[in-house]
Design a protein around this motif. Structure first.
Motif, PDB file in Angstrom:
ATOM      1  N   ARG A 125      12.531  60.676 -62.998  1.00  0.00           N
ATOM      2  CA  ARG A 125      12.901  59.876 -64.169  1.00  0.00           C
ATOM      3  C   ARG A 125      13.831  58.753 -63.739  1.00  0.00           C
ATOM      4  O   ARG A 125      14.811  58.981 -63.045  1.00  0.00           O
ATOM      5  CB  ARG A 125      13.591  60.742 -65.222  1.00  0.00           C
ATOM      6  N   GLY A 126      13.516  57.548 -64.178  1.00  0.00           N
ATOM      7  CA  GLY A 126      14.375  56.406 -63.872  1.00  0.00           C
ATOM      8  C   GLY A 126      14.349  56.015 -62.418  1.00  0.00           C
ATOM      9  O   GLY A 126      15.222  55.270 -61.967  1.00  0.00           O
TER      10      GLY A 126
ATOM     11  N   ARG B 199      25.361  52.005 -59.687  1.00  0.00           N
ATOM     12  CA  ARG B 199      24.704  52.885 -60.653  1.00  0.00           C
ATOM     13  C   ARG B 199      24.091  52.078 -61.793  1.00  0.00           C
ATOM     14  O   ARG B 199      22.890  52.152 -62.038  1.00  0.00           O
ATOM     15  CB  ARG B 199      25.699  53.907 -61.218  1.00  0.00           C
ATOM     16  N   ARG B 200      24.932  51.294 -62.492  1.00  0.00           N
ATOM     17  CA  ARG B 200      24.416  50.546 -63.638  1.00  0.00           C
ATOM     18  C   ARG B 200      23.712  49.292 -63.125  1.00  0.00           C
ATOM     19  O   ARG B 200      24.248  48.172 -63.159  1.00  0.00           O
ATOM     20  CB  ARG B 200      25.534  50.193 -64.616  1.00  0.00           C
TER      21      ARG B 200
ATOM     22  N   ILE C  61      13.275  53.668 -52.153  1.00  0.00           N
ATOM     23  CA  ILE C  61      13.737  54.263 -53.415  1.00  0.00           C
ATOM     24  C   ILE C  61      13.998  53.132 -54.409  1.00  0.00           C
ATOM     25  O   ILE C  61      14.792  52.227 -54.137  1.00  0.00           O
ATOM     26  CB  ILE C  61      15.036  55.069 -53.236  1.00  0.00           C
ATOM     27  N   TYR C  62      13.304  53.182 -55.521  1.00  0.00           N
ATOM     28  CA  TYR C  62      13.569  52.274 -56.640  1.00  0.00           C
ATOM     29  C   TYR C  62      14.237  53.107 -57.721  1.00  0.00           C
ATOM     30  O   TYR C  62      13.756  54.182 -58.079  1.00  0.00           O
ATOM     31  CB  TYR C  62      12.251  51.684 -57.149  1.00  0.00           C
TER      32      TYR C  62
ATOM     33  N   MET D 233      22.854  58.920 -54.532  1.00  0.00           N
ATOM     34  CA  MET D 233      22.956  60.347 -54.238  1.00  0.00           C
ATOM     35  C   MET D 233      22.337  61.194 -55.340  1.00  0.00           C
ATOM     36  O   MET D 233      21.854  62.303 -55.089  1.00  0.00           O
ATOM     37  CB  MET D 233      24.415  60.751 -54.018  1.00  0.00           C
ATOM     38  N   GLU D 234      22.337  60.688 -56.560  1.00  0.00           N
ATOM     39  CA  GLU D 234      21.725  61.416 -57.667  1.00  0.00           C
ATOM     40  C   GLU D 234      20.225  61.579 -57.430  1.00  0.00           C
ATOM     41  O   GLU D 234      19.655  62.652 -57.649  1.00  0.00           O
ATOM     42  CB  GLU D 234      21.985  60.659 -58.970  1.00  0.00           C
ATOM     43  N   VAL D 235      19.581  60.509 -56.973  1.00  0.00           N
ATOM     44  CA  VAL D 235      18.142  60.567 -56.690  1.00  0.00           C
ATOM     45  C   VAL D 235      17.873  61.456 -55.482  1.00  0.00           C
ATOM     46  O   VAL D 235      16.973  62.311 -55.500  1.00  0.00           O
ATOM     47  CB  VAL D 235      17.576  59.151 -56.446  1.00  0.00           C
TER      48      VAL D 235
END
Length: 760
Positions: A331-332, A305-306, A272-273, A280-282
């Motif tokens: 996205r992102g 996160r950031r 995961i990039y 957890m959001e992804v």
């Protein structure tokens, strides 16, 4: 909480501790000092650090390095390090193309594989050897006992990697596993030996060890470049050779569709990039789009996160082609580097993280020539980084551990340990009035983030109207703990313990572990104030790390099985049957040093550990250990008894764990200093930038195009009147880059805050 006057008073002592005596200095390679910051120019951020016990420095120096951290999320790049020492990078977003064939039953597949003896690719199907082992899976005990002897050619290869003594130790470990296949991993010996620094060769050696010893021995590299070999845990060996492979394939499997055995395993491992997103959001996005259970996904640890982060994840019975298709709408973030394996990842299945950190707008106090002489500035950075390796830093839990809200996570954990469950629920469901005012006034000019405004409005709506659906419609999805509490308390308003138990297990455990971490931070500060870098009688060291040094062990208690929370910290359940399969299925034991051992020169500050309080740990047998009882009896310490950490609810009955007092960065690090002009300039390439560069170069190369793509940590050189420092280094699991940077800068680095994020 600690008042500002108390903070000022505590910071009054001299800035330096006395140095060790010459006699003691000669016996220790690292002669560290401890300093306390002065109250002058004590920033709000530093005051927050002080409140959670982050109060001292290891290496005193007068110059403060000022800089801005995370002005862009690409200024903080994190790449996970696998247990074998490999750094995870995103190299491909394409699924491996498998050969299609007519579906057959398991016995036919096994028979064909055994007859052909063909090997298959690393990313595809299992080798014929594994298939042969699978055919004997009904008798794993017999299978383990029949492991073949090491061929002479393989033995010679191992001697070429290491030396005769090390190879003999490895072979003894292997024969121990053969003779006692039912033993747990920690019941076999551990082998430690010097290792090459060439990463490409390291990967070959790790692979060769897996092949020679049939994956019964696990290899990993510690921070000092030492190779560690130990028995694979029995669950891992069972999964490789056990009955799960003997089950028939899905009888409804479509013709031409490969079965999981043919692919290589039921678990799809992938990278995961992500950019400026929570792990957890992804994962939550993927589960919604794939319409599968969140429990299907496993990962070794959460990431900032950031930041721009790259990590491995595993999914149970998810096809690579389905995941690859998600890249069109993700996205992102991106997913790729797909491989099928026999088992999934577990929390803690990593050896650390590699960081590439850009500090912007750098200045050094009392060093005005830093901007006219870039070489001198670079040399200063090099000296500071070398100190982080040679002298280290206090291995504090960083502020991330305690949350970014007005009610810290350790305070919630303190209420839980006091069994004041109503106060814990109220603390989770608090919000700042400024956030609510901004939400109600629909103030678009405020710096308060939209998620924080919506969170405050949702909780306020629920408390005022007791309308759950209206509140949940407003509440951002990422605030899962708040949502669970409101759902439960709407149905059962007085069942506060039941409400807490609806929160995801890793999250609710993180609350109590945060209080343990707060106590650990305070104890670490106290220990360094008392003794500095001196090793004193009663200090604790880990038994497993120093078996060769110890003449006798003071603690022979049976090991306790551990798991880890989302920060990579150990979770110890006291019930022996409550297991979690881990790559390192062992709970470390510690013992106290004798006076003779402390003067022998065999131990340094880097060996010393302090416990997180619990019912199954040992406290230091000196003033440092006595501090636990003194501090924990105070309101800030929770008015708890460090020797009575059992609770009625097993989950909150803490066993404790150990953590090194002083951490250090890996010996391989790099520094760069560059000029730039605009704050929005990206100064370092990410994995995704590299991937696109690689594709462009490959496409152009077919027609005589570009050169080889740049490396992911290559600087995008700029000119300008500002200075940026780019630092690349590695840390072990559960070590905080922000804490290391605090030591490097003497507290001069300020984290960029794009908006207000004080929801609770």
């Amino acid at each position: 909480m600690t008042s500002q006057d108390e903070v000022a008073g505590a910071l009054e002592p001299p800035t330096k501790r006395r140095r060790l005596s010459l006699e003691q200095s000669d016996k220790h390679e690292h002669n560290l000092e401890v300093s306390l910051p002065s109250m002058q120019a004590f920033s709000p951020e530093q005051k927050k650090e002080f409140e959670v016990g982050i109060q001292t420095y290891v290496n005193p120096r007068s110059e403060v390095l000022e800089g801005v951290l995370k002005q862009r999320y690409s200024d903080f790049i994190v790449n996970e390090i696998l247990p074998n020492g490999e750094v995870v990078h995103l190299t491909s977003t394409k699924a491996p193309r498998q050969k299609q064939h007519k579906a057959v039953n398991d016995s036919a597949q096994l028979s064909t594989a055994q007859a052909s003896g063909d090997e298959v690719s690393q990313r595809g199907e299992p080798t014929s050897e594994i298939v042969q082992q699978t055919s004997k899976a009904n008798d794993p005990e017999q299978n383990a006992n029949n492991l073949p002897d090491v061929a002479e050619a393989d033995r010679e290869k191992l001697v070429g990697y290491f030396n005769e003594d090390a190879v003999e130790d490895i072979l003894k470990l292997y024969h121990s596993i053969k003779e006692h296949p039912s033993r747990k991993a920690h019941e076999h010996s551990t082998v430690r030996t010097a290792f090459t620094t060439d990463r490409s060769v390291r990967s070959q050696i790790h692979q060769h060890i897996r092949e020679v010893f049939k994956s019964t021995i696990e290899s990993s590299t510690d921070h000092d470049g030492v190779l560690i070999l130990k028995a694979a845990n029995t669950n891992s060996r069972g999964k490789q050779q056990g009955n799960s492979w003997n089950r028939p394939q899905n009888k409804n499997q479509r013709p031409g569709k490969l079965g999981w055995l043919d692919r290589g395993g039921e678990y799809l491992h992938f990278t995961i990039y992500k950019e400026n997103k929570d792990t957890m959001e992804v994962v939550s996005w993927l589960t919604r789009n794939l319409k599968c259970n969140a429990k299907s996904f496993q990962f070794a640890g959460t990431k900032d996160r950031r930041a721009v982060t790259t990590q491995r994840c595993s999914a149970y019975r998810i096809e690579a082609e389905r995941l690859e298709a998600q890249n069109r709408t993700l996205r992102g973030s991106k997913v790729g580097d797909f491989e099928y394996h026999h088992q999934g990842l577990e929390l803690g299945d990593l050896s650390g993280n590699e960081f590439v950190i850009t500090l912007r707008d750098c200045k050094i106090s009392n060093a005005e020539n830093a901007f006219t002489n870039l070489d001198a500035f670079t040399q200063d950075l090099q000296t500071r980084m070398q100190s982080l390796h040679s002298n280290g830093y206090i291995n504090y839990y960083g502020q991330q551990r305690f949350g970014t809200f007005s009610t810290r996570t350790d305070v919630i954990g303190r209420y839980i340990l006091q069994e004041n469950f109503q106060a814990a629920c109220d603390a989770i469901l608090t919000f700042q009035q400024d956030a609510l005012d901004a939400a109600q006034q629909q103030d678009s000019t405020t710096t308060i983030g939209q998620d924080d405004k919506n969170r405050a409005l949702a909780i306020h709506t629920w408390r005022r109207d007791k309308t759950l659906n209206a509140a949940l419609d407003i509440l951002p999805r990422k605030f899962s703990a708040e949502a669970q509490l409101m759902r439960h308390l709407t149905k059962q308003p007085s069942d506060y313990l039941g409400a807490l138990m609806t929160i995801q297990r890793n999250l609710r455990l993180m609350y109590v572990h945060a209080h343990q971490s707060y106590i650990w931070n305070m104890a670490a500060t106290n220990r360094m104030k008392l003794y500095g870098s001196k090793v004193v009688p009663g200090d604790l060291v880990l038994v497993n790390e120093h078996k060769d040094k110890a003449t006798s062990l003071n603690d022979t208690t049976t090991s306790t099985v551990t798991a880890t929370d989302a920060d990579g910290e150990q979770i110890i359940d006291p019930a022996p049957h409550d297991r979690a399969a881990q790559s390192d299925d062992i709970f470390e034991r510690a013992r106290a040093l004798t006076e003779n051992e402390t003067t022998s020169g065999a131990y340094t500050i880097f060996d010393i550990v302090l416990p997180q309080p619990g019912h199954d740990i040992l406290y230091p047998n000196n003033e440092s250990g006595a501090y636990y009882k003194t501090f924990m009896s105070t309101p800030e310490g929770g008015e708890l008894d460090p020797h009575n950490m059992r609770r009625k609810h097993r989950e909150f009955s803490l066993s404790g764990s150990y953590r090194k007092v002083v951490g250090r960065i890996g010996q391989e690090f790099s520094v760069e200093a560059h000029r730039y002009t605009a704050d929005n300039e990206q100064l370092v390439k990410t994995d995704l930038d590299n991937l696109y560069t690689d594709r462009d170069s490959h496409a152009n190369g077919a027609s005589g195009g570009h050169e080889t793509p740049e490396k992911s940590d290559e600087i995008l050189v700029r000119q300008g009147d500002k200075i940026a420092a780019v630092l690349k280094f590695q840390l072990g699991a559960s070590q905080y880059a922000t804490v290391a940077l605090r030591e490097l800068s003497k507290g001069g680095i300020a984290q960029y805050k794009p908006d207000f994020s004080g929801g609770r």
